[in-house]
Scaffold this motif. Structure first.
Motif, mmCIF file in Angstrom:
data_model
loop_
_atom_site.group_PDB
_atom_site.id
_atom_site.type_symbol
_atom_site.label_atom_id
_atom_site.label_comp_id
_atom_site.label_asym_id
_atom_site.label_seq_id
_atom_site.Cartn_x
_atom_site.Cartn_y
_atom_site.Cartn_z
ATOM 1 N N VAL A 126 75.704 16.359 19.352
ATOM 2 C CA VAL A 126 75.567 15.450 17.909
ATOM 3 C C VAL A 126 73.376 16.298 18.486
ATOM 4 O O VAL A 126 72.704 15.987 18.947
ATOM 5 C CB VAL A 126 75.292 14.365 18.420
ATOM 6 C CG1 VAL A 126 74.370 13.946 17.210
ATOM 7 C CG2 VAL A 126 76.817 13.355 18.011
ATOM 8 N N VAL A 127 73.611 17.138 16.518
ATOM 9 C CA VAL A 127 72.146 17.421 16.845
ATOM 10 C C VAL A 127 71.336 16.796 15.856
ATOM 11 O O VAL A 127 71.531 16.517 14.714
ATOM 12 C CB VAL A 127 71.731 19.401 15.914
ATOM 13 C CG1 VAL A 127 70.652 19.341 16.172
ATOM 14 C CG2 VAL A 127 72.989 19.836 17.336
ATOM 15 N N PRO A 128 70.572 15.633 15.559
ATOM 16 C CA PRO A 128 69.678 14.725 14.966
ATOM 17 C C PRO A 128 69.276 15.351 13.943
ATOM 18 O O PRO A 128 68.559 16.703 14.324
ATOM 19 C CB PRO A 128 68.787 14.146 15.847
ATOM 20 C CG PRO A 128 69.118 14.301 17.491
ATOM 21 C CD PRO A 128 69.923 15.388 17.512
ATOM 22 N N LEU A 129 68.380 15.605 12.425
ATOM 23 C CA LEU A 129 67.863 16.420 12.002
ATOM 24 C C LEU A 129 67.068 15.219 10.903
ATOM 25 O O LEU A 129 66.165 16.195 10.651
ATOM 26 C CB LEU A 129 69.145 16.070 10.517
ATOM 27 C CG LEU A 129 70.160 17.225 10.957
ATOM 28 C CD1 LEU A 129 71.504 17.513 9.988
ATOM 29 C CD2 LEU A 129 70.578 19.091 11.391
ATOM 30 N N GLY A 130 66.684 14.119 11.448
ATOM 31 C CA GLY A 130 64.774 13.755 11.599
ATOM 32 C C GLY A 130 65.071 12.886 10.082
ATOM 33 O O GLY A 130 63.824 12.261 10.350
ATOM 34 N N LEU A 131 65.720 12.816 9.944
ATOM 35 C CA LEU A 131 66.141 11.833 8.246
ATOM 36 C C LEU A 131 66.998 10.647 8.984
ATOM 37 O O LEU A 131 68.053 10.598 8.644
ATOM 38 C CB LEU A 131 66.859 13.058 7.135
ATOM 39 C CG LEU A 131 66.952 12.306 5.640
ATOM 40 C CD1 LEU A 131 65.729 11.977 5.325
ATOM 41 C CD2 LEU A 131 67.515 13.154 5.204
ATOM 42 N N THR A 132 66.532 9.563 8.582
ATOM 43 C CA THR A 132 67.183 8.741 8.472
ATOM 44 C C THR A 132 67.293 7.658 7.044
ATOM 45 O O THR A 132 66.692 7.624 6.491
ATOM 46 C CB THR A 132 65.967 7.580 8.931
ATOM 47 O OG1 THR A 132 65.823 7.763 10.912
ATOM 48 C CG2 THR A 132 66.500 5.496 8.921
ATOM 49 N N LEU A 133 68.299 7.506 6.844
ATOM 50 C CA LEU A 133 68.851 6.943 5.627
ATOM 51 C C LEU A 133 68.630 5.525 5.030
ATOM 52 O O LEU A 133 68.376 4.779 6.212
ATOM 53 C CB LEU A 133 70.086 7.762 4.889
ATOM 54 C CG LEU A 133 70.988 8.702 5.144
ATOM 55 C CD1 LEU A 133 72.447 9.060 4.985
ATOM 56 C CD2 LEU A 133 69.985 9.863 4.404
ATOM 57 N N THR A 134 68.265 5.716 3.714
ATOM 58 C CA THR A 134 67.925 4.366 3.280
ATOM 59 C C THR A 134 69.166 3.974 2.345
ATOM 60 O O THR A 134 69.769 4.541 1.364
ATOM 61 C CB THR A 134 66.555 3.910 2.672
ATOM 62 O OG1 THR A 134 66.128 4.615 1.550
ATOM 63 C CG2 THR A 134 66.082 4.108 3.065
ATOM 64 N N LEU A 135 69.630 2.644 2.323
ATOM 65 C CA LEU A 135 70.709 2.066 1.836
ATOM 66 C C LEU A 135 70.452 2.511 -0.048
ATOM 67 O O LEU A 135 69.213 2.053 -0.148
ATOM 68 C CB LEU A 135 71.249 0.506 2.123
ATOM 69 C CG LEU A 135 71.284 0.862 3.194
ATOM 70 C CD1 LEU A 135 72.191 -1.044 4.021
ATOM 71 C CD2 LEU A 135 72.711 1.871 3.736
#
Length: 288
Positions: A165-174
């Motif tokens: 799993v490679v985190p991409l640094g973008l946390t989505l908002t709903l």
């Protein structure tokens, strides 16, 4: 070194520019989600039509999906439909990729709700032996691997049964419309991922970041099913997406930023106008 006259240089610049417009990398699949023939049509011309339980939905004037680009900046194509997913709805097609050493994956997405499990935008993944290739997902509400809660990540197969799993640094908002594009170079584990994203609701800028996955093996090529809105083998899909997905395109190389769907492409008219202006300047200089 032989020097070209200005008129020749101008023509070279023009035709180089025109070549860059037409010489796009091979598009493996492109699903316009109802804006070509039907929800399942592959508009790349390669014939990889999907099977689907998703719902074709008209892009609304307001609310989820309303900020998905119309027209598509890079192509000028109208965009009035999208695919909506709930429950176990997803889309699938038998392996359309063959052997990959690099790829670019793009989509417009809107997430309706976070879950205790993962959710996938797209994937080519099977839990069978040597069936794990890649997928783009959103971490669970408590995190997934090294990805934080609700963070976008790249899932990569590292062998017959391994994965990373490679985190991409973008946390989505709903309930937020995003454009995302990810490039992956399977020949190196350093600076091998480029992520582009645009918050279409709150920002007009295309953001980018470069990430080192640390994965030193090449892309684990499989004959696994390609899915939109889920991951897994044909008889065990899971991690279903909840929300909307549109304009899914996968190319067989690393696209330059200017070739991405979200980036307006310079018109040939503008290039021709520039050439004519340069030629006029050159002729005035020669007469002086």
């Amino acid at each position: 070194m032989t020097q070209l006259p200005l008129s020749a240089v101008s023509a070279f610049v023009l035709f180089s520019g025109l070549a860059s417009i037409s010489a796009n990398a091979a598009t493996l699949v492109h699903y316009r989600m109802g804006d070509d023939t039907s929800l399942v049509t592959d508009s790349s011309g390669n014939g990889h039509s999907l099977s689907s339980t998703a719902t074709e939905t008209v892009i609304p004037a307001t609310g989820d999906g309303s900020a998905f680009s119309n027209p598509i900046p890079n192509t000028g194509d109208s965009n009035t439909s999208m695919a909506s997913f709930s429950g176990s709805q997803n889309m699938a097609v038998a392996d359309p990729f063959g052997s990959l050493t690099a790829f670019t994956a793009e989509a417009y997405i809107n997430l309706a709700g976070f879950k205790s499990g993962t959710q996938y935008v797209m994937s080519q993944w099977s839990t069978s032996t040597n069936g794990r290739s890649w997928g783009i997902g959103v971490a669970s509400s408590s995190g997934t691997g090294t990805a934080s809660a609700n963070e976008l990540y790249l899932l990569m197969g590292t062998g017959s049964s391994g994965s990373e799993v490679v985190p991409l640094g973008l946390t989505l908002t709903l309930d937020t419309d995003f454009y995302i594009a990810l490039t992956y170079d399977g020949t190196t584990g350093t600076n091998d991922i480029n992520l582009y994203y645009q918050d279409l609701i709150n920002s007009s800028s295309l953001m980018s970041s470069t990430i080192s996955s640390g994965i030193t093996t090449s892309i684990n090529n499989t004959s696994g099913v390609f899915r939109v809105g889920a991951y897994g083998a044909s008889n065990s899909a899971n991690s279903y997406w909840g929300g909307n997905i549109d304009e899914v395109r996968v190319s067989d190389t690393i696209l330059a930023q200017n070739d991405l769907l979200a980036v307006p492409e310079p018109s040939s008219f503008a290039l021709i106008s520039g050439l004519l202006a340069l030629l006029c300047v050159n002729r005035r200089h020669r007469r002086a």
